[in-house]
Every structure is written in structure tokens, then in C-alpha cells.
Scaffold this motif. Structure first.
Motif, PDB file in Angstrom:
ATOM      1  N   ASN A   6       0.826  -1.207   0.000  1.00  0.00           N
ATOM      2  CA  ASN A   6       0.000   0.000   0.000  1.00  0.00           C
ATOM      3  C   ASN A   6       0.864   1.263   0.000  1.00  0.00           C
ATOM      4  O   ASN A   6       0.557   2.250  -0.685  1.00  0.00           O
ATOM      5  CB  ASN A   6      -0.935   0.015   1.208  1.00  0.00           C
ATOM      6  N   PHE A  88      -4.532   5.277 -11.459  1.00  0.00           N
ATOM      7  CA  PHE A  88      -4.540   5.836 -10.097  1.00  0.00           C
ATOM      8  C   PHE A  88      -4.051   7.281 -10.045  1.00  0.00           C
ATOM      9  O   PHE A  88      -4.087   7.908  -8.992  1.00  0.00           O
ATOM     10  CB  PHE A  88      -3.763   4.964  -9.130  1.00  0.00           C
ATOM     11  N   SER A 112      -8.770   5.433 -10.253  1.00  0.00           N
ATOM     12  CA  SER A 112      -8.900   4.316  -9.321  1.00  0.00           C
ATOM     13  C   SER A 112      -7.637   3.476  -9.325  1.00  0.00           C
ATOM     14  O   SER A 112      -7.070   3.196 -10.378  1.00  0.00           O
ATOM     15  CB  SER A 112     -10.100   3.419  -9.705  1.00  0.00           C
ATOM     16  N   ASN A 113      -7.195   3.065  -8.159  1.00  0.00           N
ATOM     17  CA  ASN A 113      -6.243   1.977  -8.056  1.00  0.00           C
ATOM     18  C   ASN A 113      -6.888   0.753  -8.705  1.00  0.00           C
ATOM     19  O   ASN A 113      -8.061   0.460  -8.446  1.00  0.00           O
ATOM     20  CB  ASN A 113      -5.974   1.728  -6.560  1.00  0.00           C
ATOM     21  N   TYR A 115      -6.679  -2.312  -8.162  1.00  0.00           N
ATOM     22  CA  TYR A 115      -7.169  -3.279  -7.197  1.00  0.00           C
ATOM     23  C   TYR A 115      -8.509  -2.873  -6.582  1.00  0.00           C
ATOM     24  O   TYR A 115      -9.207  -3.712  -6.012  1.00  0.00           O
ATOM     25  CB  TYR A 115      -6.143  -3.474  -6.079  1.00  0.00           C
ATOM     26  N   ASP A 116      -8.855  -1.589  -6.694  1.00  0.00           N
ATOM     27  CA  ASP A 116     -10.070  -1.069  -6.053  1.00  0.00           C
ATOM     28  C   ASP A 116     -11.140  -0.653  -7.056  1.00  0.00           C
ATOM     29  O   ASP A 116     -12.030   0.134  -6.727  1.00  0.00           O
ATOM     30  CB  ASP A 116      -9.722   0.136  -5.174  1.00  0.00           C
ATOM     31  N   PRO A 118     -14.423  -0.234  -8.838  1.00  0.00           N
ATOM     32  CA  PRO A 118     -15.750  -0.466  -8.253  1.00  0.00           C
ATOM     33  C   PRO A 118     -16.467  -1.679  -8.841  1.00  0.00           C
ATOM     34  O   PRO A 118     -16.294  -2.029 -10.010  1.00  0.00           O
ATOM     35  CB  PRO A 118     -16.515   0.830  -8.593  1.00  0.00           C
ATOM     36  N   SER A 119     -17.320  -2.301  -8.020  1.00  0.00           N
ATOM     37  CA  SER A 119     -18.037  -3.514  -8.423  1.00  0.00           C
ATOM     38  C   SER A 119     -19.050  -3.246  -9.540  1.00  0.00           C
ATOM     39  O   SER A 119     -19.487  -4.194 -10.206  1.00  0.00           O
ATOM     40  CB  SER A 119     -18.748  -4.125  -7.216  1.00  0.00           C
ATOM     41  N   LYS A 143      -3.575 -10.924  -8.126  1.00  0.00           N
ATOM     42  CA  LYS A 143      -4.704 -10.073  -7.748  1.00  0.00           C
ATOM     43  C   LYS A 143      -5.085  -9.149  -8.902  1.00  0.00           C
ATOM     44  O   LYS A 143      -6.270  -8.908  -9.168  1.00  0.00           O
ATOM     45  CB  LYS A 143      -4.337  -9.270  -6.502  1.00  0.00           C
ATOM     46  N   TYR A 144      -4.082  -8.666  -9.608  1.00  0.00           N
ATOM     47  CA  TYR A 144      -4.301  -7.765 -10.745  1.00  0.00           C
ATOM     48  C   TYR A 144      -5.110  -8.462 -11.839  1.00  0.00           C
ATOM     49  O   TYR A 144      -6.111  -7.922 -12.334  1.00  0.00           O
ATOM     50  CB  TYR A 144      -2.933  -7.341 -11.268  1.00  0.00           C
ATOM     51  N   VAL A 147      -8.693  -9.068 -11.014  1.00  0.00           N
ATOM     52  CA  VAL A 147      -9.537  -7.898 -11.262  1.00  0.00           C
ATOM     53  C   VAL A 147      -9.953  -7.862 -12.727  1.00  0.00           C
ATOM     54  O   VAL A 147     -11.112  -7.603 -13.061  1.00  0.00           O
ATOM     55  CB  VAL A 147      -8.811  -6.597 -10.867  1.00  0.00           C
TER      56      VAL A 147
END
Length: 269
Positions: A6, A88, A112-113, A115-116, A118-119, A143-144, A147
Motif C-alpha cells: 500500500n 490511479f 482508481s487503483n 485493485y479497487d 468499483p463492483s 490479484k491484478y 480484477v
């Protein structure tokens, strides 16, 4: 070295925001002029071919780590229905929105990052693509790509067109001293991020500000393994000896060149 992911992302975000005005000074007007032609100016022949092969007419496309958006806008000019770019850096998102004003396409740019994300974008895209200079900033490739999978519709495709990890064993042109020999410098296998104080002004090659950056040198096993572990089925893998304006132009003078770029295309299972 040890830094929490982070903290790494936050520091890199500051560094990209810091350099944005310098990039704009060098290329914003030219980028807008080229994009206004409607000719998908920022797609090289390889990437253009792969986008055309995807039959993108009327499809929804997403670019992760879109920077100033010129590649996403170029893909939309090939005929995709609409697209969304994520980055980001608020400063580069603002540049992307500015460039989009001269393009007759349906584009949205979201700060946006990755990883974050939005859904509301879950199952949204037919194609998610990633281009040169994106993966090295991401601390968790699995993780990337998960997404990317989340964003894709069933049967959607992931396209990764990136700098070859072998090329990243060499110093960037701007990091070598005058007359310094072109040779391998960084290890191919490395799990810790590298630290750079050279800045991100790869247009003017000038030192500025105080922000440092952290970047990862992922090898092909890391990248392809992360794609597979994210439940994608790889359908295309190609390697090339051309450079993508990623800072290694002097290596083009070598009689025997290393692989310089690669492309991976994968289906969402």
C-alpha cells in the motif's frame, strides 16, 4: 528492501502525479492533434492487428493503467462501442479526459487503483487490455489479473502487450552514463521491488522533484503463471524484437537483440 504494497502504491501515485505536467508540456498538444485525425494513431501494427482480430466492432473495451488514455481512445477509433480507462493518477486521468474531447468516441476515464475498481464494472467488458509499462508497478499480479477477470463478461478476452522481461535486465537508455556499455544489469529472477530516483520524465530525460519510484521486475513465469492462476485460458503468446518507446531505443543498435516485447491473449474460462 521491504515496503508495504500500500505504501509502494501511494508513493508511485505521488510520483506519477508529480510528473504529469512535464509529460503534458512535451506531448499533450501533439497527442490531441494526432487523435483528432480519427486514425487510431497510437496503435502499432502488432497491437492494431490483435485488436482487429478480436472483431472489436460494437464491443466494450477496458484499459487498465491507462495513463493519458491515448491507446484506449485509439482502440475506440477502430470501432469499439465504448470504453473505460482506469488509472490511479488523477493528473493523467484529467489529461485523458482532455484528449477525449477531440475524439468522436464514447470513453470514460476513472481515477482508481486497479485493485479497487468499483463492483459496478463487474462483468462489464468484452476485452480488457494492458499495454507497455503497466505490470511493473503492480505489487500483486495474481490479484491484478483477477480484477481483469472480474471486469470481463463470460467468454471475454484479456490482452497483455508489454515490455519483455528479458529487456528489463538492461538499464534504461537514460539511466546509463555517457559511453557506458550496453549490458545486462538487473537480475531476471527477483521478488523485491527496485528503487529508482531517476524520475519519470522519459520525454525530456530531465531530473526534477524529489519523488522516488518502486518497480518490480517480473519474469515470464511470474506473468504467465499469474494469468493462468486467475483462471484464464491462454490462446496466443508471441515474442518480438521491436521496442515500444519504453526507453530502450539504443538496444536497437545491437547486432543480436534480446526479445523486446511480447503479447499474451487469454479467454475468461
Amino acid at each position: 528492501m521491504s515496503i508495504h504494497p500500500n505504501e509502494l502504491m501511494t508513493q508511485n501515485q505521488r510520483a506519477w502525479n508529480e510528473v504529469a505536467a512535464r509529460h503534458a508540456e512535451h506531448n499533450l498538444d501533439e497527442t490531441k492533434s494526432r487523435m483528432a485525425t480519427g486514425e487510431a494513431a497510437y496503435l502499432d501494427p502488432v497491437f492494431r492487428r490483435h485488436m482487429t482480430d478480436r472483431e472489436i466492432a460494437d464491443k466494450i473495451v477496458v484499459q487498465l493503467n491507462c495513463n493519458n488514455g491515448r491507446e484506449l481512445l485509439s482502440v475506440l477509433q477502430l470501432g469499439a462501442r465504448n470504453g473505460v480507462g482506469f488509472d490511479f493518477s488523477a493528473e493523467f486521468i484529467q489529461q485523458a479526459q482532455d484528449i477525449a474531447t477531440v475524439c468522436d468516441v464514447d470513453a470514460e476515464f476513472v481515477e482508481s487503483n486497479v485493485y479497487d475498481i468499483p463492483s459496478r464494472f463487474d462483468g462489464f467488458a468484452d476485452i480488457v487490455f494492458v499495454t507497455v509499462g503497466a505490470l511493473c508497478w503492480m505489487p500483486d499480479l495474481a490479484k491484478y489479473f483477477n480484477v481483469a477477470r472480474r471486469i470481463l463478461k463470460p467468454g471475454g478476452e484479456l490482452v497483455v502487450y508489454e515490455t519483455h522481461p528479458f529487456l528489463e535486465m538492461f538499464k534504461l537508455d537514460r539511466d546509463r552514463e555517457p559511453g557506458e556499455e550496453i549490458k545486462m544489469h538487473y537480475p531476471y529472477f527477483s521478488s523485491e521491488p527496485f528503487v529508482s530516483t531517476a524520475g519519470l520524465d522519459y520525454y525530456g530525460d530531465e531530473k526534477y522533484g524529489e519523488e522516488i519510484t518502486y518497480w518490480y521486475h517480473y519474469n515470464l513465469t511470474d506473468i504467465i503463471g499469474a494469468v493462468i492462476s486467475s483462471d484464464f485460458r491462454i490462446t496466443v503468446f508471441e515474442e518480438f524484437e521491436h521496442e515500444l518507446d519504453s526507453g530502450y531505443r539504443e538496444l536497437l543498435s545491437l547486432e543480436v537483440r534480446p526479445p523486446m516485447t511480447f503479447i499474451v491473449v487469454a479467454d475468461k474460462n
